[in-house]
Design an enzyme around this catalytic site. Structure first.
Site, PDB file in Angstrom:
ATOM      1  N   VAL A  82       0.868  -1.169   0.000  1.00  0.00           N
ATOM      2  CA  VAL A  82       0.000   0.000   0.000  1.00  0.00           C
ATOM      3  C   VAL A  82       0.908   1.224   0.000  1.00  0.00           C
ATOM      4  O   VAL A  82       1.862   1.304   0.787  1.00  0.00           O
ATOM      5  CB  VAL A  82      -0.940   0.017   1.224  1.00  0.00           C
ATOM      6  N   LYS A 104      -5.497   3.441   6.391  1.00  0.00           N
ATOM      7  CA  LYS A 104      -6.820   3.881   5.974  1.00  0.00           C
ATOM      8  C   LYS A 104      -7.726   2.699   5.616  1.00  0.00           C
ATOM      9  O   LYS A 104      -8.767   2.868   5.023  1.00  0.00           O
ATOM     10  CB  LYS A 104      -6.701   4.848   4.798  1.00  0.00           C
ATOM     11  N   GLY A 105      -7.270   1.477   5.931  1.00  0.00           N
ATOM     12  CA  GLY A 105      -8.096   0.295   5.713  1.00  0.00           C
ATOM     13  C   GLY A 105      -7.837  -0.452   4.419  1.00  0.00           C
ATOM     14  O   GLY A 105      -8.465  -1.486   4.171  1.00  0.00           O
ATOM     15  N   GLY A 165      -5.011  -2.094   3.343  1.00  0.00           N
ATOM     16  CA  GLY A 165      -4.371  -3.392   3.593  1.00  0.00           C
ATOM     17  C   GLY A 165      -5.363  -4.397   4.152  1.00  0.00           C
ATOM     18  O   GLY A 165      -5.408  -5.555   3.718  1.00  0.00           O
ATOM     19  N   ASN A 217      10.625  -5.648   9.061  1.00  0.00           N
ATOM     20  CA  ASN A 217       9.375  -4.925   8.802  1.00  0.00           C
ATOM     21  C   ASN A 217       8.427  -5.075  10.008  1.00  0.00           C
ATOM     22  O   ASN A 217       7.371  -5.694   9.933  1.00  0.00           O
ATOM     23  CB  ASN A 217       8.732  -5.444   7.514  1.00  0.00           C
ATOM     24  N   TYR A 255       0.119  -8.166  11.250  1.00  0.00           N
ATOM     25  CA  TYR A 255      -0.215  -9.559  10.940  1.00  0.00           C
ATOM     26  C   TYR A 255      -0.524 -10.353  12.201  1.00  0.00           C
ATOM     27  O   TYR A 255      -1.486 -11.113  12.253  1.00  0.00           O
ATOM     28  CB  TYR A 255       0.919 -10.248  10.176  1.00  0.00           C
TER      29      TYR A 255
END
Length: 171
Positions: free
Chosen positions: A94, A101-102, A104, A131, A138
Site C-alpha cells: 500500500v 486507511k483500511g 491493507g 518490517n 499480521y
C-alpha cells in the site's frame, strides 16, 4: 477525511500501475535494483499464462477510479498434508500516503474471500524480519502465526540450471 477506495482484480490495462507499485515496494524493501519485471513479462505471465493474480486498490469509485493505491499479487499452491490448495500472497503493498486507511485490511479481506471460494486450507506469505509494523499488524490484527520452524530456500538463474547436473540417466 475518509479515503474512498475500491478493490478489483487487475486487468492487462493495469500493468503500468502494477509495475509502479512493485517498484515502490522494492524501494521500500531497500532493493530497487532487484525489481526487474517488465510490462511484457507481466502481460505474458500474469494475464496470458495466468501464473499469478493481482488485486488492485484504487482511489475513488469503480465509476470514477483514481490512481492505484495498493496491490496484492498472489498465486495458488498445493498442500500434500491437507490435500487442498493454498493461496500464497507474493506481495502486498500500500502506498505510504494511503496507509492506515483500511486498504491493507480490505486487500486481506478480499484474499480471504478468494481463499474460501477456492477451498484453500492455508493463506501463506513472507515478511522481512525488519518490517516490524507489518509483523505487528499480521500478528495482532490478523492473528497470523509466524512459521519460525521453517526457513525459506531459493534457487535463481544458475542455481536452477545446475539442477540439470543431478539428472540420473536410466540404463
Amino acid at each position: 477525511m475518509t479515503l474512498t477506495f475500491h478493490i478489483r482484480p487487475a486487468n492487462v490495462d493495469d500493468v503500468d500501475a502494477m509495475l509502479k507499485l512493485v517498484q515502490d515496494l522494492a524501494t521500500y524493501e531497500k532493493e530497487p535494483e532487484s525489481a526487474r519485471a517488465t510490462p511484457a513479462l507481466f502481460r505474458e505471465n500474469i494475464f496470458e499464462k495466468k501464473y499469478a493474480h493481482t488485486l488492485l486498490a484504487f482511489d475513488g469509485t469503480p465509476g470514477a477510479p483514481g490512481i492505484a493505491l495498493g496491490m496484492a499479487l498472489y498465486f495458488f499452491n498445493f498442500s500434500t498434508w491437507t490435500g487442498k490448495p493454498g493461496l500464497f500472497l507474493e506481495d502486498l503493498y500500500v502506498s505510504p500516503d494511503a496507509r492506515n486507511k483500511g486498504i491493507g485490511k480490505a486487500l486481506f479481506a478480499e484474499l480471504g474471500k478468494i481463499a474460501q471460494e477456492k477451498d484453500c486450507a492455508r493463506l501463506d506469505w513472507s515478511v522481512l524480519k525488519w518490517n516490524t509494523p507489518s509483523i505487528a499488524f499480521y500478528e495482532k490484527r490478523l492473528e497470523a502465526k509466524a512459521m519460525e520452524e521453517w526457513m525459506g530456500m531459493r534457487l535463481e538463474g544458475q542455481g536452477i540450471e545446475n539442477l540439470q547436473k543431478l539428472v540420473v540417466h536410466a540404463a
